[in-house]
Design an enzyme around this catalytic site. Structure first.
Site, PDB file in Angstrom:
ATOM      1  N   SER A 188      13.336 -40.854  42.900  1.00 62.21           N
ATOM      2  CA  SER A 188      14.549 -40.031  42.840  1.00 62.21           C
ATOM      3  C   SER A 188      14.311 -38.612  43.346  1.00 62.21           C
ATOM      4  O   SER A 188      15.208 -37.775  43.283  1.00 62.21           O
ATOM      5  CB  SER A 188      15.073 -39.978  41.398  1.00 62.21           C
ATOM      6  OG  SER A 188      14.105 -39.393  40.532  1.00 62.21           O
TER       7      SER A 188
ATOM      8  N   ASN B 269      12.890 -39.116  29.506  1.00 62.69           N
ATOM      9  CA  ASN B 269      14.255 -39.456  29.095  1.00 62.69           C
ATOM     10  C   ASN B 269      15.006 -38.250  28.534  1.00 62.69           C
ATOM     11  O   ASN B 269      16.161 -37.986  28.885  1.00 62.69           O
ATOM     12  CB  ASN B 269      14.228 -40.582  28.057  1.00 62.69           C
ATOM     13  CG  ASN B 269      13.644 -41.873  28.602  1.00 62.69           C
ATOM     14  OD1 ASN B 269      13.307 -41.956  29.780  1.00 62.69           O
ATOM     15  ND2 ASN B 269      13.520 -42.874  27.750  1.00 62.69           N
TER      16      ASN B 269
ATOM     17  N   THR C 255      62.296 -31.066  46.665  1.00 61.37           N
ATOM     18  CA  THR C 255      61.890 -32.172  45.805  1.00 61.37           C
ATOM     19  C   THR C 255      62.052 -33.427  46.663  1.00 61.37           C
ATOM     20  O   THR C 255      62.963 -33.499  47.500  1.00 61.37           O
ATOM     21  CB  THR C 255      62.752 -32.291  44.539  1.00 61.37           C
ATOM     22  OG1 THR C 255      64.120 -32.531  44.918  1.00 61.37           O
ATOM     23  CG2 THR C 255      62.674 -31.024  43.697  1.00 61.37           C
ATOM     24  N   HIS C 256      61.184 -34.388  46.474  1.00 65.58           N
ATOM     25  CA  HIS C 256      61.166 -35.597  47.309  1.00 65.58           C
ATOM     26  C   HIS C 256      61.001 -35.249  48.791  1.00 65.58           C
ATOM     27  O   HIS C 256      61.396 -36.027  49.664  1.00 65.58           O
ATOM     28  CB  HIS C 256      62.446 -36.421  47.124  1.00 65.58           C
ATOM     29  CG  HIS C 256      62.794 -36.703  45.701  1.00 65.58           C
ATOM     30  ND1 HIS C 256      62.249 -37.744  44.984  1.00 65.58           N
ATOM     31  CD2 HIS C 256      63.624 -36.050  44.844  1.00 65.58           C
ATOM     32  CE1 HIS C 256      62.736 -37.742  43.752  1.00 65.58           C
ATOM     33  NE2 HIS C 256      63.565 -36.716  43.633  1.00 65.58           N
TER      34      HIS C 256
ATOM     35  N   SER D 200      42.682 -29.209  70.259  1.00 60.94           N
ATOM     36  CA  SER D 200      42.700 -30.585  70.755  1.00 60.94           C
ATOM     37  C   SER D 200      41.927 -30.665  72.066  1.00 60.94           C
ATOM     38  O   SER D 200      41.988 -29.749  72.886  1.00 60.94           O
ATOM     39  CB  SER D 200      44.146 -31.046  70.982  1.00 60.94           C
ATOM     40  OG  SER D 200      44.178 -32.240  71.741  1.00 60.94           O
TER      41      SER D 200
ATOM     42  N   LYS E 244      47.537 -27.139  71.054  1.00 61.53           N
ATOM     43  CA  LYS E 244      47.396 -27.519  69.651  1.00 61.53           C
ATOM     44  C   LYS E 244      46.588 -26.500  68.840  1.00 61.53           C
ATOM     45  O   LYS E 244      45.595 -25.957  69.291  1.00 61.53           O
ATOM     46  CB  LYS E 244      46.731 -28.888  69.514  1.00 61.53           C
ATOM     47  CG  LYS E 244      47.552 -30.043  70.035  1.00 61.53           C
ATOM     48  CD  LYS E 244      48.848 -30.216  69.282  1.00 61.53           C
ATOM     49  CE  LYS E 244      48.657 -30.674  67.862  1.00 61.53           C
ATOM     50  NZ  LYS E 244      48.089 -32.029  67.756  1.00 61.53           N
TER      51      LYS E 244
ATOM     52  N   ASN F  51      45.374 -27.091  65.075  1.00 64.54           N
ATOM     53  CA  ASN F  51      45.392 -28.086  64.020  1.00 64.54           C
ATOM     54  C   ASN F  51      44.732 -27.566  62.725  1.00 64.54           C
ATOM     55  O   ASN F  51      43.659 -26.973  62.782  1.00 64.54           O
ATOM     56  CB  ASN F  51      44.643 -29.346  64.463  1.00 64.54           C
ATOM     57  CG  ASN F  51      45.292 -29.993  65.667  1.00 64.54           C
ATOM     58  OD1 ASN F  51      46.509 -29.975  65.810  1.00 64.54           O
ATOM     59  ND2 ASN F  51      44.482 -30.564  66.543  1.00 64.54           N
TER      60      ASN F  51
ATOM     61  N   GLU G 224      42.916 -30.595  56.272  1.00 67.63           N
ATOM     62  CA  GLU G 224      42.944 -32.060  56.289  1.00 67.63           C
ATOM     63  C   GLU G 224      41.641 -32.637  55.744  1.00 67.63           C
ATOM     64  O   GLU G 224      41.640 -33.639  55.015  1.00 67.63           O
ATOM     65  CB  GLU G 224      43.208 -32.552  57.709  1.00 67.63           C
ATOM     66  CG  GLU G 224      44.611 -32.231  58.205  1.00 67.63           C
ATOM     67  CD  GLU G 224      44.814 -32.490  59.682  1.00 67.63           C
ATOM     68  OE1 GLU G 224      45.940 -32.307  60.173  1.00 67.63           O
ATOM     69  OE2 GLU G 224      43.836 -32.882  60.368  1.00 67.63           O
TER      70      GLU G 224
ATOM     71  N   TYR H 179      18.161 -45.284  26.425  1.00 62.68           N
ATOM     72  CA  TYR H 179      17.958 -44.986  27.835  1.00 62.68           C
ATOM     73  C   TYR H 179      17.790 -46.255  28.666  1.00 62.68           C
ATOM     74  O   TYR H 179      17.122 -47.208  28.248  1.00 62.68           O
ATOM     75  CB  TYR H 179      16.725 -44.097  28.039  1.00 62.68           C
ATOM     76  CG  TYR H 179      16.568 -43.677  29.485  1.00 62.68           C
ATOM     77  CD1 TYR H 179      17.290 -42.607  30.003  1.00 62.68           C
ATOM     78  CD2 TYR H 179      15.729 -44.392  30.340  1.00 62.68           C
ATOM     79  CE1 TYR H 179      17.182 -42.244  31.329  1.00 62.68           C
ATOM     80  CE2 TYR H 179      15.616 -44.040  31.677  1.00 62.68           C
ATOM     81  CZ  TYR H 179      16.343 -42.971  32.171  1.00 62.68           C
ATOM     82  OH  TYR H 179      16.241 -42.631  33.486  1.00 62.68           O
TER      83      TYR H 179
ATOM     84  N   GLN I  65      19.416 -43.000  36.211  1.00 62.11           N
ATOM     85  CA  GLN I  65      18.894 -42.213  37.323  1.00 62.11           C
ATOM     86  C   GLN I  65      19.958 -41.997  38.390  1.00 62.11           C
ATOM     87  O   GLN I  65      19.962 -40.994  39.101  1.00 62.11           O
ATOM     88  CB  GLN I  65      17.691 -42.944  37.932  1.00 62.11           C
ATOM     89  CG  GLN I  65      17.114 -42.288  39.177  1.00 62.11           C
ATOM     90  CD  GLN I  65      15.867 -43.009  39.650  1.00 62.11           C
ATOM     91  OE1 GLN I  65      14.889 -43.099  38.922  1.00 62.11           O
ATOM     92  NE2 GLN I  65      15.909 -43.544  40.858  1.00 62.11           N
TER      93      GLN I  65
ATOM     94  N   LYS J  89      23.103 -38.877  39.052  1.00 62.06           N
ATOM     95  CA  LYS J  89      22.979 -37.543  39.665  1.00 62.06           C
ATOM     96  C   LYS J  89      23.565 -37.427  41.072  1.00 62.06           C
ATOM     97  O   LYS J  89      24.241 -36.430  41.365  1.00 62.06           O
ATOM     98  CB  LYS J  89      21.511 -37.102  39.637  1.00 62.06           C
ATOM     99  CG  LYS J  89      21.065 -36.667  38.238  1.00 62.06           C
ATOM    100  CD  LYS J  89      19.587 -36.474  38.116  1.00 62.06           C
ATOM    101  CE  LYS J  89      18.833 -37.768  37.988  1.00 62.06           C
ATOM    102  NZ  LYS J  89      19.225 -38.575  36.811  1.00 62.06           N
TER     103      LYS J  89
END
Length: 457
Positions: free
Chosen positions: A24, A111, A156-157, A278, A284, A286, A291, A318, A323, A326
């Protein structure tokens, strides 16, 4: 492969495939600082308690401080052949001080050691993340103050709804981010207990002093149950859950800014330093950074799911599966830190396209609710007022006509309560001076909210 901490019982070496699969060090090396600090506190306690000779404890501490100095100077060489960061540091310590290094692991297991390292790491990272979140709030607040009088169409929507002060919309971000800080700090408070001393899972018969170690390392208390101490990963899950919710807020903010930067909206201009172009279309500009922020949030949700799924089938105590908690944790922490840092700088450079926004306020459907409330104030019931305005919208706006173009007689056709003064409602800029509400958010209310956040931050 560096010398293992457990190999004496084995009659043959593990295969290279096993070594490679179980190592690890490639990801837990970032815990080196905390591993050293924990080891220094542990060695100091062992010496104080007379469990090991004080001279050996002093030698161990001196050697660990030397390793820490190398680490801070960027001169420490991680051994990628080591099984983990604990083995790596133990091996380096032995090369520096010799046999006294063998006493360091007394009354300790990897541990409880790894649980300690991750808790110490997370406590520090949560402090950084909450501070970055507060800095983002400050950048948003600054933008709200600077554009206090700007009114935008609200949605809204994703359909035009009502007018709202831009500052009110921005302050909505503040509320969510404040809850995010609270969740992170709650998680930190619950992880503020020292697991060291639990050893492999059943503690030790040696006369250790866990409270001394807790004080040395800045923990509020010690854990109560040794089995839980080495197998608990709630603090990781809770942190990932908090980061997942925070990331959702950041993703939704990114989506708002992406929409607002389009020609169709033209509410904001994002600085060129946070955009790309682009390869085929020269015109463009962007919002690729936003994003990618939006896309990266999916990884964070996956990190939380990964640890939840990892934990769900484990028996108590344990297990080596732990392991693997992480990599997703580190990924989520790193990703959120990066996004917060970008957002802080991005918000500090946003330009509000005031003229373009003002042009969008000519849509009189934005003020339908204001006309309803005008009628309610004249004594009309809500249901009747809704029907009256609905008919006006159908007869005028749906046919491309202006309600403001109606004569006094035309207005009276819909309700005798409609006076010519209703036309003032249809002028958004004048409405600010008239203390007109925008979806229930008056400039006075928004000003109070800005003042509140200025005090908090």
């Amino acid at each position: 492969m560096a010398k293992k901490l457990w190999g004496s019982r084995f009659s043959k070496k593990t295969s290279e495939l096993t070594d490679k699969f179980t190592s690890s060090i490639s990801f837990d090396q970032r815990l080196a600082k905390y591993d050293i600090l924990g080891s220094i506190a542990h060695a100091r306690m062992l010496g104080r308690q007379g469990i090991i000779p004080k001279s050996d404890a002093a030698s161990i501490i001196k050697g660990l401080n030397a390793i820490m100095h190398e680490l801070k100077a960027g001169k420490f060489k991680f051994d990628l052949a080591a099984e983990d960061i604990h083995s790596n540091i133990q091996d380096v310590l032995f090369k520096k001080i010799g046999k006294p290094a063998f006493r360091l692991h007394t009354a300790r297991s990897r541990n409880d050691q790894i649980a300690l390292d991750v808790k110490m790491y997370l406590k520090g990272e949560i402090d950084i993340l909450t501070e970055l979140t507060a800095e983002l709030q400050k950048a948003i607040l600054k933008l709200a103050k600077k554009n206090f009088k700007v009114i935008i169409p609200g949605y809204t929507h994703l359909q035009v709804a009502q007018c709202v002060l831009l500052a009110h919309h921005l302050l909505a971000y503040m509320e969510g981010l404040e809850r995010d800080k609270g969740r992170l700090l709650d998680a930190k408070a619950r992880m503020d207990s020292l697991p060291l001393g639990a050893c492999a899972f059943s503690g030790t018969g040696l006369p250790i002093n866990r409270s001394d170690v807790a004080r040395d390392l800045g923990f509020k208390e010690v854990t109560a149950n040794s089995i839980d101490s080495v197998s608990d990963r709630d603090f990781i899950i809770e942190t990932l859950a908090a980061l997942s919710i925070l990331s959702v807020h950041l993703s939704r903010m990114a989506e708002d800014l992406i929409l607002w930067s389009t020609k169709e909206f033209s509410f904001i201009d994002i600085d060129f330093s946070f955009c790309t172009g682009s390869s085929i279309m020269p015109h463009k500009k962007n919002p690729d950074i936003l994003e990618l922020i939006r896309g990266s949030v999916g990884k964070i949700q996956g990190d939380l799911s990964s640890v939840l799924i990892l934990m769900k089938g484990l028996p108590s105590s344990y297990n080596r599966d732990l392991q693997l908690d992480k990599p997703p944790l580190f990924d989520a922490v790193d990703t959120v830190r990066d996004i917060l840092e970008i957002f802080i700088a991005l918000f500090e450079n946003i330009v509000i396209e005031k003229e373009a926004v003002a042009g969008r306020l000519a849509d009189e459907s934005l003020f339908s609710v204001d006309i309803v409330e005008y009628l309610i104030k004249k004594g009309v019931s809500y249901r009747e007022a809704h029907d009256i305005v609905g008919k006006m919208v159908r007869d005028c706006l749906d046919k491309g006509k202006k309600i403001s173009g109606l004569s006094a007689a035309g207005l009276k056709k819909y309700s005798p309560k409609l006076g010519i003064d209703v036309k003032k409602i249809l002028n958004a800029w004048a409405s600010v001076g008239l203390k007109q509400s925008f979806g229930g958010t008056s400039p006075r209310l928004v000003a109070r909210q800005i003042a509140k956040w200025s005090r908090i931050l």
